[in-house]
Write an enzyme that holds these catalytic residues in place. Structure first.
Site, PDB file in Angstrom:
ATOM      1  CB  SER A 232      16.619  -4.481   0.645  1.00 50.20           C
ATOM      2  OG  SER A 232      16.415  -3.164   1.079  1.00 50.20           O
ATOM      3  CE  LYS A 233       8.671  -3.610   5.063  1.00 53.98           C
ATOM      4  NZ  LYS A 233       8.175  -4.287   6.278  1.00 53.98           N
TER       5      LYS A 233
END
Length: 466
Positions: A232-233
């Site tokens: 995830s970012k």
RNA sequence: GCCGCGAUCGUCAAGUGGUCAUGACGCCGGGUUCUCAUCCCGGAAGCCGGGGUUCGACUCCCCGUCGCGGUACCA
């Protein structure tokens, strides 16, 4: 293949960077297309106006090119195809496959008491405005034919009446996806496993739109972090651009990415792209998630760096040496770097490590690793004598690595030390560190005057502090 | 909760109804070497659990467990 041309597509949303998971998806699509001589389409899912920007889309293309992934058609922007989506939506409405709904999200949640899904409240209300919902079948099932997972069955009762057109008339991803894949005659949908659950909805839409040529799917295993969650970012380093900036070579990145979920028939891991294309089969891809292991990426990158022709290594290193270097830029000298480049090349795991290995050549005074200095010089009883001996020997020795090696070996013997021990204070005095490129080559490149100056400085500093 | 997917050393991969279960990264030890790195040699480390099927299952089936994904008028 059976005479039908394979057509695959990679369809990223322009979030401002290329996600490593996306890059792997793009790579597998590309490998498959090239392997079977099919067509690879780039499609930009920019239905969100905030993401529909040229610069963001350019960024994705730039990074794909950097990785060596080219495309045959596109980029096709979904933002330019709203008419097609609207026409499809109208068809769904006209044929009774969709109906308008004016429930707010809060209404729905209140009614379903937290249970997921829409309850079908507006199905028979005959509304003519609002969001358009697909009328999901009440019975039966949809089977997704997946090359990696086999047939995956979804009961229609578990599929809610989902929205296909927002109240503002824009299409949601599912509709755009179904329409685009139909129009572009996509034969194989290769994408991340996180989209597997959305697949029956797309299939249902295509069926309702009269499509009879369903694509085959291949849902790739997710790339996960150390906690085995989808990258995830927020918490993970997911931007391919960032790896580029951290000194990873595109070939190494690409090679590592290919190994996440796939492997060639033999037990090679490092292999040229041509061999990957020749060997890649989509149904050889594993179904289980893969951890993105930076250590392994480092090892592969180091191997690719070592395999570079020296001139190429020098050229690739330049951005790290010229942009924001740890020394005054005007002190950098290409010829000096070229002289030690082969020695540095063998030691660097990433290009970003290169400046730190040669900074002593371009700095007025080396960066001192205090721990190393203390151990090799301050607290080393023989350091004063060794430094003094080195100064005396180096003053008029022929200045090349072999001669320096020779006189330093003699110096060691006079102190009854191994060369390894004797060179330690010299290395730290001159380079500031206990590790680095071979010492005598380093001294040779540094030059006699600067070497002697640093040795004297270390020796003098010693006498002052003791 | 519901739907779905997954499960071989710490990690990434290979693998067959009968194998000493293979390779790589990492780790440990040794050799080469002016440090480090490279290179070479060696080592530790694994088939999630339970039922079946079978002469025999890591492998096939079922269940469980665990992990993950999805469950938006995001994509």
């Amino acid at each position: 293949m059976t005479g039908v041309t394979v057509r695959v597509r990679f369809s990223p949303a322009p979030t401002g960077y290329l996600h490593v998971g996306g890059a792997r998806t793009a790579l597998f699509n590309w490998l498959y297309a090239r392997h079977v001589g099919g067509t690879f389409i780039l499609r930009i899912e920019d239905t969100d106006p905030a993401l529909s920007r040229d610069d963001l889309i350019d960024g994705i293309q730039r990074t794909m090119r950097w990785l060596g992934i080219d495309w045959d058609e596109g980029p096709i922007r979904q933002s330019r195809r709203s008419e097609e989506y609207r026409a499809a939506a109208e068809q769904l409405f006209r044929t009774g496959h969709a109906y308008f709904c004016d429930c707010t999200r809060e209404d729905v949640q209140a009614r379903t008491k937290g249970d997921a899904g829409y309850d079908g409240r507006c199905r028979e209300r005959g509304l003519t405005a609002g969001a358009l919902r697909f009328r999901s079948p009440d019975e039966g099932e949809t089977v997704v034919h997946d090359l990696i997972r086999g047939d995956v069955t979804f009961e229609h009762t578990a599929i809610e009446d989902f929205v296909v057109l927002r109240t503002d008339g824009s299409a949601v991803f599912l509709l755009a996806n179904a329409v685009d894949d139909m129009d572009m005659a996509v034969t194989h949908v290769i994408r991340g496993e996180d989209l597997l659950a959305a697949t029956p909805k797309v299939l249902l839409l295509r069926d309702a739109l009269g499509d009879t040529e369903m694509p085959v799917f291949a849902h790739l295993p997710l790339i996960v972090n150390e906690k085995r969650q989808k990258l995830s970012k927020r918490r993970d380093d997911v931007a391919v651009e960032e790896y580029r900036e951290r000194g990873y070579l595109p070939e190494a990145m690409r090679n590592y990415l290919a190994l996440l979920g796939w492997s060639p028939a033999d037990d090679r891991e490092i292999l040229p792209i041509e061999d990957m294309v020749a060997e890649f089969e989509i149904d050889d891809v594993k179904a289980s998630p893969a951890f993105f292991d930076l250590k392994k990426l480092d090892a592969i990158n180091a191997e690719y760096i070592r395999a570079l022709p020296v001139a190429t290594f020098v050229r690739e290193s330049l951005p790290w040496l010229e942009t924001d270097p740890p020394w005054p830029p005007e002190r950098f000298d290409l010829a000096t770097f070229e002289a030690v480049a082969p020695l540095v090349q063998e030691r660097a795991r990433t290009l970003a490590e290169v400046p730190g290995m040669v900074d002593f050549l371009f700095l007025e005074q080396p960066v001192v690793d205090q721990v190393a200095w203390d151990r090799a010089i301050t607290r080393n009883p023989t350091a004063p004598a060794l430094l003094a001996g080195a100064i005396a020997s180096y003053r008029d020795v022929h200045w090349d690595a072999a001669a320096l090696h020779g006189v330093t070996t003699e110096l060691a013997e006079r102190h009854d030390l191994k060369l390894a021990k004797a060179q330690a204070p010299i290395r730290v005095a001159v380079t500031g560190r206990s590790v680095g490129p071979p010492l005598f080559e380093s001294l040779h490149v540094l030059g006699r005057e600067r070497t002697l100056e640093r040795l004297r400085r270390a020796k003098d500093g010693l006498s002052f502090s003791s």
